[in-house]
Scaffold this motif. Sequence first.
Motif, PDB file in Angstrom:
ATOM      1  N   LYS A   1      18.501  30.814  65.429  1.00  0.00           N
ATOM      2  CA  LYS A   1      17.520  29.722  65.389  1.00  0.00           C
ATOM      3  C   LYS A   1      16.892  29.590  64.006  1.00  0.00           C
ATOM      4  CE  LYS A   1      14.836  28.796  68.853  1.00  0.00           C
ATOM      5  NZ  LYS A   1      13.821  28.891  69.927  1.00  0.00           N
ATOM      6  N   GLN A   2      16.678  30.707  63.337  1.00  0.00           N
ATOM      7  CA  GLN A   2      16.120  30.655  61.982  1.00  0.00           C
ATOM      8  C   GLN A   2      17.094  29.978  61.022  1.00  0.00           C
ATOM      9  OE1 GLN A   2      15.250  34.817  61.391  1.00  0.00           O
ATOM     10  NE2 GLN A   2      13.104  34.575  61.932  1.00  0.00           N
ATOM     11  N   ASN A   3      18.377  30.330  61.129  1.00  0.00           N
ATOM     12  CA  ASN A   3      19.388  29.691  60.287  1.00  0.00           C
ATOM     13  C   ASN A   3      19.462  28.191  60.573  1.00  0.00           C
ATOM     14  OD1 ASN A   3      20.143  32.068  59.025  1.00  0.00           O
ATOM     15  ND2 ASN A   3      21.780  32.522  60.461  1.00  0.00           N
ATOM     16  N   GLN A   4      19.408  27.842  61.861  1.00  0.00           N
ATOM     17  CA  GLN A   4      19.461  26.436  62.232  1.00  0.00           C
ATOM     18  C   GLN A   4      18.244  25.679  61.713  1.00  0.00           C
ATOM     19  OE1 GLN A   4      22.011  24.963  63.589  1.00  0.00           O
ATOM     20  NE2 GLN A   4      21.053  22.940  63.655  1.00  0.00           N
ATOM     21  N   ALA A   5      17.065  26.298  61.833  1.00  0.00           N
ATOM     22  CA  ALA A   5      15.841  25.665  61.337  1.00  0.00           C
ATOM     23  C   ALA A   5      15.901  25.459  59.831  1.00  0.00           C
ATOM     24  CB  ALA A   5      14.632  26.518  61.704  1.00  0.00           C
ATOM     25  N   TYR A   6      16.459  26.436  59.141  1.00  0.00           N
ATOM     26  CA  TYR A   6      16.587  26.342  57.677  1.00  0.00           C
ATOM     27  C   TYR A   6      17.509  25.190  57.293  1.00  0.00           C
ATOM     28  CZ  TYR A   6      17.682  27.729  52.874  1.00  0.00           C
ATOM     29  OH  TYR A   6      17.853  27.732  51.508  1.00  0.00           O
ATOM     30  N   LEU A   7      18.672  25.120  57.947  1.00  0.00           N
ATOM     31  CA  LEU A   7      19.632  24.075  57.617  1.00  0.00           C
ATOM     32  C   LEU A   7      19.095  22.688  57.967  1.00  0.00           C
ATOM     33  CD1 LEU A   7      22.930  25.810  58.810  1.00  0.00           C
ATOM     34  CD2 LEU A   7      22.142  25.486  56.455  1.00  0.00           C
ATOM     35  N   GLU A   8      18.408  22.579  59.099  1.00  0.00           N
ATOM     36  CA  GLU A   8      17.830  21.296  59.484  1.00  0.00           C
ATOM     37  C   GLU A   8      16.746  20.862  58.508  1.00  0.00           C
ATOM     38  OE1 GLU A   8      16.485  21.807  63.475  1.00  0.00           O
ATOM     39  OE2 GLU A   8      18.507  21.678  64.345  1.00  0.00           O
ATOM     40  N   LYS A   9      15.963  21.811  58.048  1.00  0.00           N
ATOM     41  CA  LYS A   9      14.916  21.505  57.067  1.00  0.00           C
ATOM     42  C   LYS A   9      15.537  21.057  55.746  1.00  0.00           C
ATOM     43  CE  LYS A   9      10.536  21.604  55.739  1.00  0.00           C
ATOM     44  NZ  LYS A   9       9.500  20.751  56.351  1.00  0.00           N
ATOM     45  N   VAL A  10      16.614  21.727  55.343  1.00  0.00           N
ATOM     46  CA  VAL A  10      17.301  21.345  54.115  1.00  0.00           C
ATOM     47  C   VAL A  10      17.803  19.901  54.208  1.00  0.00           C
ATOM     48  CG1 VAL A  10      19.394  21.727  52.737  1.00  0.00           C
ATOM     49  CG2 VAL A  10      17.960  23.669  53.398  1.00  0.00           C
TER      50      VAL A  10
ATOM     51  N   ASN B   1       7.251  29.160  51.127  1.00  0.00           N
ATOM     52  CA  ASN B   1       7.518  28.019  52.000  1.00  0.00           C
ATOM     53  C   ASN B   1       8.641  28.332  52.979  1.00  0.00           C
ATOM     54  OD1 ASN B   1       6.938  25.455  52.893  1.00  0.00           O
ATOM     55  ND2 ASN B   1       8.230  24.420  51.404  1.00  0.00           N
ATOM     56  N   ILE B   2       9.710  29.004  52.485  1.00  0.00           N
ATOM     57  CA  ILE B   2      10.812  29.409  53.362  1.00  0.00           C
ATOM     58  C   ILE B   2      10.317  30.430  54.387  1.00  0.00           C
ATOM     59  CG2 ILE B   2      13.009  30.661  53.443  1.00  0.00           C
ATOM     60  CD1 ILE B   2      13.628  29.428  50.683  1.00  0.00           C
ATOM     61  N   LYS B   3       9.485  31.369  53.942  1.00  0.00           N
ATOM     62  CA  LYS B   3       8.950  32.407  54.830  1.00  0.00           C
ATOM     63  C   LYS B   3       8.131  31.779  55.967  1.00  0.00           C
ATOM     64  CE  LYS B   3       6.058  36.601  54.609  1.00  0.00           C
ATOM     65  NZ  LYS B   3       4.781  36.170  55.201  1.00  0.00           N
ATOM     66  N   GLN B   4       7.331  30.777  55.638  1.00  0.00           N
ATOM     67  CA  GLN B   4       6.538  30.104  56.673  1.00  0.00           C
ATOM     68  C   GLN B   4       7.434  29.435  57.704  1.00  0.00           C
ATOM     69  OE1 GLN B   4       3.662  27.596  54.434  1.00  0.00           O
ATOM     70  NE2 GLN B   4       2.116  28.813  55.468  1.00  0.00           N
ATOM     71  N   LEU B   5       8.510  28.802  57.220  1.00  0.00           N
ATOM     72  CA  LEU B   5       9.440  28.147  58.133  1.00  0.00           C
ATOM     73  C   LEU B   5      10.100  29.165  59.054  1.00  0.00           C
ATOM     74  CD1 LEU B   5      11.202  25.736  59.064  1.00  0.00           C
ATOM     75  CD2 LEU B   5      12.783  26.324  57.205  1.00  0.00           C
ATOM     76  N   ILE B   6      10.600  30.256  58.474  1.00  0.00           N
ATOM     77  CA  ILE B   6      11.302  31.278  59.259  1.00  0.00           C
ATOM     78  C   ILE B   6      10.370  31.911  60.296  1.00  0.00           C
ATOM     79  CG2 ILE B   6      12.439  33.527  59.129  1.00  0.00           C
ATOM     80  CD1 ILE B   6      14.106  31.142  58.104  1.00  0.00           C
ATOM     81  N   GLU B   7       9.142  32.182  59.889  1.00  0.00           N
ATOM     82  CA  GLU B   7       8.197  32.848  60.792  1.00  0.00           C
ATOM     83  C   GLU B   7       7.683  31.923  61.900  1.00  0.00           C
ATOM     84  OE1 GLU B   7       5.170  34.509  58.287  1.00  0.00           O
ATOM     85  OE2 GLU B   7       6.371  36.294  57.798  1.00  0.00           O
TER      86      GLU B   7
ATOM     87  N   SER C   1       8.857  30.424  41.871  1.00  0.00           N
ATOM     88  CA  SER C   1       9.623  31.303  42.749  1.00  0.00           C
ATOM     89  C   SER C   1       8.821  31.684  43.984  1.00  0.00           C
ATOM     90  CB  SER C   1      10.042  32.566  41.987  1.00  0.00           C
ATOM     91  OG  SER C   1      10.751  33.445  42.823  1.00  0.00           O
ATOM     92  N   LEU C   2       7.541  32.002  43.793  1.00  0.00           N
ATOM     93  CA  LEU C   2       6.686  32.397  44.909  1.00  0.00           C
ATOM     94  C   LEU C   2       6.488  31.246  45.886  1.00  0.00           C
ATOM     95  CD1 LEU C   2       4.922  34.542  46.222  1.00  0.00           C
ATOM     96  CD2 LEU C   2       3.025  33.806  44.767  1.00  0.00           C
ATOM     97  N   LEU C   3       6.310  30.032  45.367  1.00  0.00           N
ATOM     98  CA  LEU C   3       6.122  28.866  46.234  1.00  0.00           C
ATOM     99  C   LEU C   3       7.370  28.618  47.081  1.00  0.00           C
ATOM    100  CD1 LEU C   3       4.232  26.383  43.873  1.00  0.00           C
ATOM    101  CD2 LEU C   3       3.417  27.241  46.079  1.00  0.00           C
ATOM    102  N   LYS C   4       8.543  28.742  46.452  1.00  0.00           N
ATOM    103  CA  LYS C   4       9.792  28.553  47.195  1.00  0.00           C
ATOM    104  C   LYS C   4       9.906  29.571  48.326  1.00  0.00           C
ATOM    105  CE  LYS C   4      12.232  27.050  43.011  1.00  0.00           C
ATOM    106  NZ  LYS C   4      13.192  27.475  41.964  1.00  0.00           N
TER     107      LYS C   4
END
Length: 247
Positions: free
Chosen positions: A226-235, A84-90, A78-81
């Motif tokens: 932009k954060q939402n877009q970055a998340y979706l693109e990464k997915v 990793n998401i936190k690093q992407l968002i930040e 859970s922490l790794l997930k």
Amino acid sequence: MTSKVLAKVNGREITETDFNNFFASLGQQVQAQFQGEAGMQRLLDELIYQELFYAEALESKVEETEAFQNELELMKESLLKQFNIKQLIESVSVEDSEAEAFYAENPDMFKAQPQVEASHILVDTKEEADKIAKEIGEGLAFTEAAEKYSKCPSSQQGGSLGFFQRGQMVPEFEEAAFKLNLQELSEPVQTQFGYHLIFKTAEKGAETQTLEAVMPQIKQQLLVQKQNQAYLEKVEALKSKYTIEKL
């Protein structure tokens, strides 16, 4: 700078920093239960109790049990997930130039609606309203009349309601207020609350908010996008990299 030691349990120190961090983690509703000196002492006691359980866990080798290792692995996953998401968002940011471009391309979003500043006197009957209007016409100051007669809490401020725009007041009230000339007193206006005498004191036309005033708002809005877009693109990128099986 060394943090003050508040207690020791089995040789382990509980510092003022530990205490403050624990208090901050509780949330406002729980924090409210630990106000004052007695509350702070109970909070320190709780930290001490937790250290006692930690000492026992070490002594009984809880860490080596299969159940603990399974729980630890779940928490690690859970922490790794989340990390990793936190690093992407930040990693996402918004430049001033992006906010400036958004402001220029969407002028209608930053137009403030026309506003009226008014005071009122609220009473139960039209007869009362007519009587008060007559007194005002004979020289009684509106603010004094509001303090003396109005049943609205605004009477404490001479009836002042401040500035408001359409949609903030009941329709009958705002329609009358917007139609009045400056420094004009209305006829009695009936609403679901009673009868109002409205006195219009100022007005503001539709004005465009300055870029400086709305820059933080725009940047926050663009950042979320932009954060939402970055998340979706990464997915999507990860979907093509790793296999997915829905069973």
